[in-house]
Design a protein around this motif. Structure first.
Motif, mmCIF file in Angstrom:
data_model
loop_
_atom_site.group_PDB
_atom_site.id
_atom_site.type_symbol
_atom_site.label_atom_id
_atom_site.label_comp_id
_atom_site.label_asym_id
_atom_site.label_seq_id
_atom_site.Cartn_x
_atom_site.Cartn_y
_atom_site.Cartn_z
ATOM 1 N N ALA A 208 60.155 41.008 43.035
ATOM 2 C CA ALA A 208 59.908 42.424 43.324
ATOM 3 C C ALA A 208 58.503 42.606 43.899
ATOM 4 C CB ALA A 208 60.068 43.250 42.059
ATOM 5 N N ALA A 209 58.380 43.527 44.845
ATOM 6 C CA ALA A 209 57.068 43.840 45.415
ATOM 7 C C ALA A 209 56.228 44.609 44.400
ATOM 8 C CB ALA A 209 57.229 44.656 46.694
ATOM 9 N N THR A 210 54.923 44.432 44.474
ATOM 10 C CA THR A 210 54.013 45.133 43.565
ATOM 11 C C THR A 210 52.926 45.852 44.357
ATOM 12 O OG1 THR A 210 52.484 43.258 43.330
ATOM 13 C CG2 THR A 210 54.356 43.370 41.792
ATOM 14 N N ALA A 211 52.266 46.776 43.686
ATOM 15 C CA ALA A 211 51.083 47.457 44.233
ATOM 16 C C ALA A 211 50.007 47.426 43.157
ATOM 17 C CB ALA A 211 51.416 48.886 44.624
ATOM 18 N N THR A 212 48.783 47.130 43.567
ATOM 19 C CA THR A 212 47.665 47.055 42.638
ATOM 20 C C THR A 212 46.673 48.173 42.950
ATOM 21 O OG1 THR A 212 47.866 44.664 42.395
ATOM 22 C CG2 THR A 212 45.758 45.627 41.783
ATOM 23 N N ALA A 213 46.309 48.946 41.948
ATOM 24 C CA ALA A 213 45.328 50.029 42.092
ATOM 25 C C ALA A 213 44.090 49.675 41.267
ATOM 26 C CB ALA A 213 45.924 51.346 41.622
ATOM 27 N N LEU A 214 42.908 49.936 41.839
ATOM 28 C CA LEU A 214 41.651 49.571 41.183
ATOM 29 C C LEU A 214 40.784 50.804 40.985
ATOM 30 C CD1 LEU A 214 39.566 47.491 40.153
ATOM 31 C CD2 LEU A 214 38.827 47.201 42.539
ATOM 32 N N MET A 228 32.924 49.037 34.249
ATOM 33 C CA MET A 228 34.245 48.517 33.918
ATOM 34 C C MET A 228 35.164 48.660 35.114
ATOM 35 S SD MET A 228 36.985 49.589 30.956
ATOM 36 C CE MET A 228 36.086 48.740 29.652
ATOM 37 N N LEU A 229 35.771 47.553 35.489
ATOM 38 C CA LEU A 229 36.755 47.533 36.571
ATOM 39 C C LEU A 229 38.147 47.464 35.936
ATOM 40 C CD1 LEU A 229 34.978 44.881 38.822
ATOM 41 C CD2 LEU A 229 34.864 47.367 39.029
ATOM 42 N N THR A 230 39.014 48.418 36.326
ATOM 43 C CA THR A 230 40.357 48.500 35.747
ATOM 44 C C THR A 230 41.398 48.422 36.857
ATOM 45 O OG1 THR A 230 39.588 49.876 33.918
ATOM 46 C CG2 THR A 230 41.959 49.874 34.358
ATOM 47 N N ALA A 231 42.277 47.412 36.780
ATOM 48 C CA ALA A 231 43.354 47.230 37.762
ATOM 49 C C ALA A 231 44.688 47.517 37.097
ATOM 50 C CB ALA A 231 43.338 45.818 38.321
ATOM 51 N N THR A 232 45.520 48.295 37.767
ATOM 52 C CA THR A 232 46.877 48.588 37.289
ATOM 53 C C THR A 232 47.869 48.052 38.300
ATOM 54 O OG1 THR A 232 46.110 50.594 36.166
ATOM 55 C CG2 THR A 232 48.482 50.378 36.559
ATOM 56 N N VAL A 233 48.772 47.176 37.851
ATOM 57 C CA VAL A 233 49.768 46.564 38.730
ATOM 58 C C VAL A 233 51.140 47.127 38.363
ATOM 59 C CG1 VAL A 233 50.760 44.411 39.579
ATOM 60 C CG2 VAL A 233 48.367 44.477 38.833
ATOM 61 N N ALA A 234 51.858 47.634 39.374
ATOM 62 C CA ALA A 234 53.173 48.256 39.138
ATOM 63 C C ALA A 234 54.148 47.843 40.227
ATOM 64 C CB ALA A 234 53.028 49.779 39.098
ATOM 65 N N ILE A 235 55.451 48.060 39.954
ATOM 66 C CA ILE A 235 56.495 47.789 40.934
ATOM 67 C C ILE A 235 56.330 48.717 42.126
ATOM 68 C CG2 ILE A 235 58.981 47.888 41.362
ATOM 69 C CD1 ILE A 235 58.242 45.579 39.682
ATOM 70 N N ILE A 281 34.522 46.148 46.262
ATOM 71 C CA ILE A 281 35.218 45.332 45.265
ATOM 72 C C ILE A 281 36.727 45.518 45.429
ATOM 73 C CG2 ILE A 281 35.579 44.919 42.793
ATOM 74 C CD1 ILE A 281 32.737 45.933 42.348
ATOM 75 N N THR A 282 37.471 44.423 45.287
ATOM 76 C CA THR A 282 38.934 44.474 45.284
ATOM 77 C C THR A 282 39.470 43.779 44.034
ATOM 78 O OG1 THR A 282 39.098 42.431 46.558
ATOM 79 C CG2 THR A 282 39.163 44.508 47.792
ATOM 80 N N ALA A 283 40.712 44.126 43.696
ATOM 81 C CA ALA A 283 41.432 43.452 42.613
ATOM 82 C C ALA A 283 42.682 42.833 43.210
ATOM 83 C CB ALA A 283 41.799 44.436 41.512
ATOM 84 N N THR A 284 42.909 41.553 42.964
ATOM 85 C CA THR A 284 44.059 40.843 43.524
ATOM 86 C C THR A 284 44.940 40.318 42.389
ATOM 87 O OG1 THR A 284 42.831 40.189 45.491
ATOM 88 C CG2 THR A 284 44.820 38.932 44.973
ATOM 89 N N TYR A 285 46.192 40.771 42.400
ATOM 90 C CA TYR A 285 47.174 40.264 41.441
ATOM 91 C C TYR A 285 47.825 39.028 42.044
ATOM 92 C CZ TYR A 285 51.679 39.887 39.036
ATOM 93 O OH TYR A 285 52.784 39.417 38.366
ATOM 94 N N GLY A 286 47.855 37.948 41.292
ATOM 95 C CA GLY A 286 48.336 36.683 41.828
ATOM 96 C C GLY A 286 49.837 36.512 41.860
ATOM 97 N N GLY A 287 50.582 37.439 41.241
ATOM 98 C CA GLY A 287 52.037 37.327 41.207
ATOM 99 C C GLY A 287 52.515 36.314 40.180
ATOM 100 N N THR A 295 47.121 43.162 46.581
ATOM 101 C CA THR A 295 45.674 43.384 46.520
ATOM 102 C C THR A 295 45.387 44.867 46.642
ATOM 103 O OG1 THR A 295 45.198 41.220 47.503
ATOM 104 C CG2 THR A 295 43.444 42.856 47.599
ATOM 105 N N SER A 296 44.450 45.337 45.844
ATOM 106 C CA SER A 296 44.106 46.759 45.844
ATOM 107 C C SER A 296 43.313 47.125 47.098
ATOM 108 C CB SER A 296 43.271 47.095 44.614
ATOM 109 O OG SER A 296 41.969 46.523 44.746
ATOM 110 N N SER A 297 43.197 48.412 47.316
ATOM 111 C CA SER A 297 42.242 48.912 48.305
ATOM 112 C C SER A 297 40.819 48.680 47.777
ATOM 113 C CB SER A 297 42.468 50.408 48.555
ATOM 114 O OG SER A 297 43.777 50.640 49.048
ATOM 115 N N LEU A 298 39.867 48.694 48.708
ATOM 116 C CA LEU A 298 38.463 48.520 48.312
ATOM 117 C C LEU A 298 37.952 49.735 47.546
ATOM 118 C CD1 LEU A 298 36.974 47.113 51.642
ATOM 119 C CD2 LEU A 298 37.061 45.886 49.470
#
Length: 324
Positions: A208-214, A228-235, A281-287, A295-298
């Motif tokens: 499934a495709a994901t989107a990461t928000a930072l 504090m950097l907070t990343a949320t990964v969702a479908i 800064i970016t947040a990258t979810y590795g899957g 990968t999140s937006s900057l």
């Protein structure tokens, strides 16, 4: 399939029947014809008339009037099993009544075929897929087979479903992991129908495709302060489930650190090592096996100079140890 009953009727008290089976077996739903022929052994006395009664399991099922000494009974309602059948000639004004020998009509289970389709045939992890099995039979004039269909992969059972009135059974599943799965539907048969299995169907399940928000908080700090950097990964799009795995937080100068996703799909990283300036800064979810990387937006973390405090003490009142 059918059986022929022949007899020789005389003017004596009892007529005699000779029974011939042809052929002895049928399948469920197939029409079976039983034919009785009544003849006389007395030359020149004509052809017997009147009626005969066909009996199955000692139960009368049909009374048929003779035509030129012949009567036929046709049925497709015999269930699977062995059925003893005989004919009783009722006699007429000239010929006496009598009964035939018993013939056994064997009815076997009817063959079936099972066809399987999936929709959609290509899916993503967590997306519901409906598997539909249609069970049909070569038997004519009978209701569709009843019973249960079992849907299986190469290693597991997806589920079972009862066949509806139209011969269709369905199972819906969203549990298949990403990969290629060979699915088969097997009809278990019943009292009147043979079992059958479908040809294999390949179900392709993509990650499934994901989107990461930072989010960075606070967005503006001073040197040495914690952020504090907070990343949320969702479908993103079709699919379901909560991604698991690791998120990597990266600034322009390189990776800052990593954080593991919790049960809600959230990963955090705290740092106080950023130097003065603006840091993209970016947040990258590795899957993982079931979810694609994203990968999140900057976001920009602004670090200002820390304020300096100068403390001045007046020591002019001390001279040679004596106050001035």
């Amino acid at each position: 399939a059918g059986s022929t009953f022949s007899c020789w009727a005389t003017a004596s008290v009892v007529s005699a029947y000779h029974v011939i089976k042809m052929p002895p077996t049928a399948v469920y739903g197939q029409s079976v014809t039983f034919t009785a022929t009544v003849t006389t052994t007395v030359s020149g006395t004509g052809v017997p008339d009147g009626a005969v009664v066909f009996e199955i399991h000692d139960t009368p099922v049909q009374t048929v009037t003779l035509s030129a000494g012949v009567a036929a009974y046709v049925t497709n309602t015999l269930v699977v099993g062995d059925h003893p059948v005989y004919v009783e000639y009722l006699g007429d004004a000239t010929y006496a009544a009598s009964e035939s020998d018993i013939v056994t009509q064997t009815v076997n289970k009817a063959n079936t075929t099972t066809a399987l389709v999936s929709a959609p045939s290509t899916s993503v992890y967590g997306q519901a897929v409906t598997f539909t099995a249609t069970v049909t039979t070569t038997a004519t004039g009978v209701a569709a087979p009843i019973g249960v269909v079992t849907f299986t992969t190469a290693t597991d059972t997806l589920g079972t479903a009862a066949i509806g009135a139209s011969g269709i059974a369905t199972v819906t599943s969203a549990a298949l992991p990403a990969g290629s799965h060979v699915i088969t539907a097997t009809y278990g048969g019943d009292a009147n129908f043979q079992t059958s299995a479908s040809s294999p169907v390949t179900q392709t399940v993509n990650p499934a495709a994901t989107a990461t928000a930072l989010v960075n908080a606070p967005a503006t700090t001073v040197y040495g302060a914690r952020v504090m950097l907070t990343a949320t990964v969702a479908i993103s799009g079709a699919g379901a489930g909560t991604p698991g795995g690791v998120v990597t937080f990266t600034a322009a100068t390189g990776d800052l650190g990593t954080g593991g996703l919790d049960s809600g799909g959230v990963a955090t990283y705290t740092t106080s090592s950023l130097v003065v300036g603006a840091h993209p800064i970016t947040a990258t979810y590795g899957g993982d096996a079931n979810f694609r990387a994203s990968t999140s937006s900057l976001v920009t973390q602004t670090v200002n100079k820390a304020a300096a405090t100068v403390t001045l003490r007046n020591l002019s009142h001390i001279y040679d140890g004596a106050p001035k």
